[in-house]
Design an enzyme around this catalytic site. Structure first.
Site, PDB file in Angstrom:
ATOM      1  N   ARG A   1      24.810 165.610  51.051  1.00 32.03           N
ATOM      2  CA  ARG A   1      23.652 165.157  51.824  1.00 32.03           C
ATOM      3  C   ARG A   1      23.701 163.648  52.044  1.00 32.03           C
ATOM      4  NH1 ARG A   1      18.424 166.896  53.591  1.00 32.03           N
ATOM      5  NH2 ARG A   1      18.878 169.034  52.971  1.00 32.03           N
TER       6      ARG A   1
ATOM      7  N   GLU B   1      10.171 164.964  51.187  1.00 28.56           N
ATOM      8  CA  GLU B   1      11.161 163.931  50.884  1.00 28.56           C
ATOM      9  C   GLU B   1      11.217 162.774  51.880  1.00 28.56           C
ATOM     10  OE1 GLU B   1      14.795 166.186  48.761  1.00 28.56           O
ATOM     11  OE2 GLU B   1      14.129 167.097  50.634  1.00 28.56           O
TER      12      GLU B   1
END
Length: 797
Positions: free
Chosen positions: A319, A728
């Site tokens: 990621r 997030e």
């Protein structure tokens, strides 16, 4: 209404409601895992025996002295494990290790009648160790080539050739600090075995299914013989995605061996020394720009500190690589990722899951290079934004890129940036030892799990004869308001008041094979699964209502507890009455819902594909004031515009944005993990293992003026009721604070000079940055370029 994004008339979603457990939280009546043991008798308490070495071999373990301590019942060791002695998913995390891999590693656990007896018993256990060489820092690991896992690369174009041809070429290095989760509730498990032999696990876990699987394989059982329940968590932030499994397994092993309930609840020091953190990263980069300030190439190496085992380090790194572009088009790029193996706790998931570290790197590049290009940092960022039709380095089209520009422009206007810049210039001219500055940064964050298989969810919805509704889903509540949103989704889908909906605790025997509540996907996945179950029930009820109203089922409408038809508003049927009629017509009033995110595909070897359902966009302006004597600073004001689609629950979303931003500011400016790197007996010991030595953001670190605006007219197609994830992405908005501090430090020196700023940007780090800037003012003859400490000097062509 077939589209997942469509909302009915008078939806319950979109209405600002308080957290479903808010009253329980503030009155202290909300139950958590560790509140349950006091309701039972005969409970045993566990205490770990922690090793005083960063790396050592266990040569002998003598447990007999502990059994002589009054109240001690048993000492659990590897010899007691009937199944697999491993608490991880990759079989590289022995639950009872024969080789200590970090300072504080638990080699065995003592069970006793009370916590004090367990503690004294743990002190009585005698362990002989053979110390072994250890690697504590990232630099040591890189030098010794201590790597683990894969080394993926994201690439597009020809970065080498583009760098060689670039009009402006710069390079640098940066280290990115880790972060302790420091959730209010430490890790806790409570396990008992019922009369049928079922192992019932209460755990503070974000991933009940994986906890179930780990407990089962440690005990040598099938998953069907283990049930895991999570009532709620007092915070988690990713730290309870993988790390709870071993603690649950210890409690489960103790319960099966003794026949008594077992409680494992870590105190704060144990929690900090036994569990993983956000991954620290080291990055080397080289960037090329054209004369207009547009990025033409980026070449970088990202190296993460994985700690002693892999845990989730590989997907975290993936990621990070997928977010190094953040909001910027980079036509030629080559980024290598590596994971080191060090003798520290196994670093793990933390809010953003590698995305913050990846974005940090590109914002560092732009923040360092903007002065050298003669551009305002925010202007350099704007010039490099994605535009419609462009795609990411890993091949995913950037849908709705125009929203990024709209969010940015709206923010600049609402935050009155131009006027404030003029005021700041005036302030700086009249305050010799204070400097103010603005930092403006964007966020583009992909929503979905990188591992495609995790993008699925289930739900179980029961409608009772009196019209009340009970919902179960696979997501866990850690304070983020997921359960609140799910109640709103169910009420909207069934057309009933929110008060009709009750939500049951998350349990693996109600909804099986669930994914972790992580990746900001909890509402997307579980909301769609609940909607699917509710749609099934509503469609059956529509058939019953249609016969009663003598209309077509497609013309039946459910609204606020009343069932009507188009053109038949005077003939409404109470929902409870309709449900009762359906029961007597033998119509099923419950349904299992399911959802899998469509359109995802990902090749983890080639690092190519479309791993994300969509991107969420946001931007923040932060203003800071820095003291030239100490480097201390104040966060004066922050303005945020955030794209959450059509919000499911605006009050919850604003709270998430505020909390995420402040947590990100803590990571970037305050929270400084320190390990003992000496060659003495304490080597590898975490020195910052309490609130007295590890500084967390508090009210004093909040922006004095905090303004959050939800981007409007932002329906996201194909997502539950047009909403977007919010868990997030806000954390990365705190990069605006770091960039403001960089600009404030630069304001103490001459224009056109790049400022190196350590991470975290503590007052000490800010002081040294501004001191170098002041030195540059005194040394007018010094060539313009990056600071001398940068190992790779600036090169310009």
């Amino acid at each position: 209404m077939k589209s997942l994004a469509d909302r009915p008339v008078n939806p319950v979603v979109g209405v600002p409601v308080s957290h479903e457990s808010a009253a329980l939280h503030v009155t202290g009546t909300a139950l958590y895992t560790d509140d349950l043991p006091i309701r039972s008798s005969d409970v045993l308490h566990a205490w770990p025996v922690q090793a005083p070495h960063a790396h050592a071999r266990v040569t002998e373990l003598r447990t007999a002295p502990a059994l002589g301590v009054p109240g001690v019942v048993r000492v659990l060791t590897g010899a007691d494990v009937p199944g697999i002695n491993d608490a991880g998913t990759k079989h590289d995390e022995p639950l009872f290790p024969s080789e200590v891999m970090y300072y504080g590693h638990a080699v065995c656990w003592v069970l006793a009648e009370n916590l004090e007896a367990a503690r004294l018993g743990a002190e009585a256990v005698e362990v002989d160790y053979e110390p072994l060489p250890s690697i504590v820092t990232l630099a040591e690991a890189i030098e010794k080539e201590s790597f683990q896992g894969d080394q993926p690369t994201v690439a597009r174009g020809d970065a080498g050739a583009a760098l060689a041809a670039a009009a402006h070429r710069f390079s640098g290095e940066v280290e990115i600090g880790g972060q302790e989760h420091f959730y209010l509730e430490t890790h806790a498990s409570y396990v008992y075995v019922d009369e049928s032999g079922q192992v019932f696990v209460h755990s503070s876990t974000q991933h009940p299914t994986e906890t179930q699987e780990i407990v089962a394989h440690v005990l040598g059982l099938t998953s069907s013989q283990v049930t895991v329940q999570c009532l709620r968590m007092g915070g988690a932030f990713g730290g309870k995605e993988m790390q709870p499994h071993g603690f649950a397994a210890v409690a489960a092993l103790g319960a099966t061996l003794t026949g008594r309930p077992v409680r494992v609840r870590l105190n704060r020091t144990q929690d900090i020394t036994l569990t993983g953190k956000r991954h620290p990263f080291a990055a080397r980069w080289e960037a090329g720009f054209d004369d207009a300030g547009r990025l033409v190439a980026l070449r970088a190496t990202l190296t993460s500190d994985g700690g002693w085992s892999l845990d989730l380090s590989q997907p975290v790194l993936a990621r990070a690589l997928c977010h190094i572009d953040n909001a910027y088009w980079i036509p030629n790029i080559e980024v290598l990722g590596r994971i080191t193996k060090t003798h520290k706790t196994s670093q793990t998931a933390f809010r953003g899951f590698g995305g913050p570290q990846g974005m940090f790197v590109i914002e560092e590049v732009l923040g360092r290079c903007a002065p050298l290009l003669g551009l305002e940092p925010s202007e350099l960022r704007r010039r490099n934004f994605y535009t419609p039709g462009q795609s990411t380095p890993y091949g995913q089209p950037v849908r709705h890129a125009e929203r990024l520009h709209a969010v940015w422009e709206q923010l600049l206007g609402s935050a009155d940036v131009e006027r404030r810049r003029t005021e700041i210039a005036g302030f700086n001219a009249t305050h010799r030892h204070l400097r103010r500055a603005l930092g403006i940064t964007p966020v583009k964050f992909g929503i979905s799990f990188n591992l495609t298989a995790f993008n699925q969810a289930g739900a179980l919805v029961h409608v009772y004869k009196d019209g009340s509704v009970l919902i179960n889903h696979g997501g866990t509540e850690m304070g983020q308001g997921l359960h609140t949103k799910m109640r709103q989704v169910a009420a909207t889908a069934l057309g009933v008041p929110l008060s009709s909906i009750r939500l049951a605790p998350t349990r693996t025997d109600k909804v099986p094979n669930t994914s972790a509540t992580a990746a900001s996907s909890g509402a997307d996945l579980n909301g769609a699964a609940i909607r699917n179950a509710c749609d099934q029930i509503r469609d059956r009820l529509a058939e019953v209502a249609a016969r009663k109203l003598n209309i077509h089922p497609d013309d039946v409408r459910f609204d606020d507890g009343t069932v009507t038809g188009i053109g038949f508003h005077d003939d409404g049927i109470p929902f409870a009455e309709l449900v009762n009629d359906a029961y007597f017509q033998r119509v099923s009033l419950w349904a299992a819902g399911y959802y899998r995110t469509p359109g995802l595909h990902w090749d983890a070897v080639r690092m190519q594909g479309e791993p994300f359902k969509y991107f969420t966009y946001a931007a923040a302006v932060s203003e800071v004031e820095v003291d030239g004597f100490t480097g201390a600073y104040r966060l004066l004001r922050t303005d945020i515009v955030h794209d959450v689609g059509d919000s499911l629950s605006p009050l919850i979303d604003v709270g998430q944005i505020e909390g995420g931003f402040v947590q990100g500011a803590g990571w970037l400016t305050l929270e400084d993990l320190r390990w003992d790197v000496s060659e003495g007996q304490r080597r590898g010991r975490l020195d910052t293992q309490s609130a007295s030595t590890y500084k967390l953001p508090s009210f004093s670190e909040m922006p004095e003026d905090f303004r959050v605006h939800l981007f409007e007219r932002a329906t996201e197609s194909g997502v539950i009721y047009g909403s977007k994830a919010v868990g997030e992405p806000p954390l990365m908005l705190a990069l605006s604070v770091r960039e403001a501090l960089r600009s404030a430090a630069a304001a103490f020196g001459p224009d056109g000079r790049s400022v190196e700023l350590a991470s975290p940007a503590t007052p000490e780090a800010v002081y040294w940055a501004l001191d170098r800037a002041r030195t540059a003012s005194r040394e007018a003859a010094k060539p313009t370029g990056m600071d001398a400490p940068v190992p790779s000097p600036v090169r310009a062509q």
